[in-house]
Design a protein around this motif. Structure first.
Motif, PDB file in Angstrom:
ATOM      1  N   ARG A 351      44.179 -25.879  35.613  1.00  0.00           N
ATOM      2  CA  ARG A 351      43.254 -26.090  34.498  1.00  0.00           C
ATOM      3  C   ARG A 351      43.734 -27.198  33.567  1.00  0.00           C
ATOM      4  N   SER A 398      44.565 -22.085  24.215  1.00  0.00           N
ATOM      5  CA  SER A 398      43.239 -21.492  24.352  1.00  0.00           C
ATOM      6  C   SER A 398      42.736 -21.577  25.786  1.00  0.00           C
ATOM      7  N   VAL A 399      42.978 -22.714  26.454  1.00  0.00           N
ATOM      8  CA  VAL A 399      42.539 -22.888  27.842  1.00  0.00           C
ATOM      9  C   VAL A 399      43.242 -21.889  28.761  1.00  0.00           C
ATOM     10  N   ARG A 401      44.498 -18.990  27.894  1.00  0.00           N
ATOM     11  CA  ARG A 401      43.997 -17.649  27.587  1.00  0.00           C
ATOM     12  C   ARG A 401      42.647 -17.402  28.278  1.00  0.00           C
ATOM     13  N   GLN A 402      41.779 -18.406  28.263  1.00  0.00           N
ATOM     14  CA  GLN A 402      40.478 -18.266  28.918  1.00  0.00           C
ATOM     15  C   GLN A 402      40.605 -18.157  30.427  1.00  0.00           C
ATOM     16  N   ALA A 405      41.782 -14.716  31.420  1.00  0.00           N
ATOM     17  CA  ALA A 405      40.932 -13.588  31.011  1.00  0.00           C
ATOM     18  C   ALA A 405      40.180 -12.993  32.203  1.00  0.00           C
TER      19      ALA A 405
END
Length: 405
Positions: A351, A398-399, A401-402, A405
């Motif tokens: 990512r 944030s990336v 964590r997404q 998820a």
């Protein structure tokens, strides 16, 4: 199926100990390089050298088209059989990008050129960058195969070759931008050859459920992320030179020297955890628990030494050490270490490209802000740099964590 690491040097805690020893040695070498250069170079020439030094951190990534970030993952996923493909790809890509890179370096170097000109320094900078790019292939491959000590040794060779000019400078008691870059280029070429020579060739069993394929598209898409941190550091110094002068670059470089040294040593130690971070076997917080004290110790100790002795050793007594700027840049190095700790995880998740936009945003914002404001002091340049890296760290986290998820 798991791989058995060959040799005692790659087992247990010994790789960590050896990595820390090499990191400490690198800190000493970097400090000696700084001391010698400020003794024999004027602030103007030291500023120009710093521009080329920062540029040679950006250019190897451009010359590899962003492929280097994949070498560790592919080697870890495919084992030793990936070495031939990785080497061939790296050599072809670097050959294709050398001439365009040289033109870019020429255009960048021209506005800040000194009495020695800019063509020969540009050529030498490209040589250093090409050697660094190829050596990075070997170190990343060794790391992916589980040869952590060997990979640390390769990185040590690459990072230490900038100290090669010290011997001729000591002997001749003279230095210039061109001579420093020439000896540095010779050292980089030797480091590249040695890296290939020490790369283990023993067959390794592939490990981990990672994608074993190289992707040009992934490399190009993630190029802004790889180049971004170094490009920001280079861009700020370059704009300082255009807005103020090259002696101001020297003052900014002096302020960042100890913080950069602390980051270099801590990130080298961080490499010990890289495979496990990529595979999510440990958390970045645990890796930072070991490496953050290293950065703080080197930065605090080095800063005190530079503050006390720079007025004595600096050529002509013309160097300055802006303490406030140095503190800001130390916070920047801490932020960079945080980003580096999360980088293997986002690479493993494939990512990394998702954060490209924030680098474009930061680079564009910095350029517009600094060219518009034209600050006459160094503190705004440091604060803007820190703000950019804090934003990058938040977006990267944030990336991840997404993705998880």
């Amino acid at each position: 199926m798991t791989a058995t690491l060959p040799g005692a040097l790659e087992r247990g805690r010994l790789p960590m100990v050896l990595s820390m020893v090499m990191s400490a040695a690198l800190a000493v070498i970097t400090a000696l390089r700084f001391v010698v250069l400020v003794q024999f170079l004027t602030p103007d020439d030291y500023g120009r050298i710093n521009i080329f030094a920062t540029l040679t951190s950006v250019v190897p990534l451009l010359m590899s088209l962003g492929m280097s970030v994949q070498y560790q993952r592919v080697a870890r996923a495919a084992g030793s059989k990936s070495l031939r493909t990785l080497t061939r790809t790296a050599l072809v890509v670097n050959a294709l990008t050398t001439l365009p890179t040289f033109v870019i370096v020429l255009l960048i170097a021209h506005p800040l050129s000194g009495p020695e000109g800019y063509v020969l320094p540009a050529i030498l900078a490209v040589v250093i960058s090409a050697a660094t790019s190829i050596a990075t292939l070997y170190s990343q491959t060794a790391l992916g195969l589980g040869y952590r000590t060997t990979a640390s040794g390769m990185l040590f060779l690459v990072n230490a070759c900038g100290a090669v000019p010290l011997v001729p400078i000591w002997i001749s008691e003279t230095a210039s931008v061109t001579s420093v870059l020439a000896w540095w280029a010779a050292g980089a070429a030797i480091a590249c050859v040695l890296s290939r020579a020490i790369l283990p060739s023993k067959e390794m069993i592939p490990v981990d459920d990672l994608d074993p394929h190289l992707s040009y598209r992934e490399g190009i898409y993630t190029l802004p992320v790889q180049v971004g941190p170094w490009l920001i550091l280079f861009l700020v110094r370059y704009i300082i030179g255009l807005n103020i002068d090259t002696s101001a670059i020297a003052a900014f470089a002096v302020a960042s020297t100890v913080a950069d040294m602390g980051f270099l040593v801590a990130s080298a130690a961080l490499g010990f955890f890289s495979n496990r971070l990529m595979s999510n076997q440990i958390t970045p917080a645990r890796a930072l628990l070991f490496t953050t004290p290293v950065l703080l110790a080197v930065t605090a100790g080095g800063g005190a030494i530079v503050y006390l002795f720079l007025p004595i050793i600096g050529k002509g007594g013309d160097y300055e050490f802006p303490v406030a700027v140095s503190i800001i840049l130390a916070m920047l190095s801490l932020t960079r270490l945080y980003i580096s700790a999360w980088r293997p995880r986002i690479v493993g998740l494939r990512r990394l490209h998702s954060t490209s936009w924030v680098y474009f945003f930061c680079i564009g914002t910095i350029s517009v802000a600094l060219f518009t404001m034209k600050p006459a002091t160094l503190a705004p340049y440091a604060w803007i740099s820190l703000a950019a890296f804090v934003l990058i760290a938040g977006v990267q986290r944030s990336v991840v964590r997404q993705a998880e998820a």
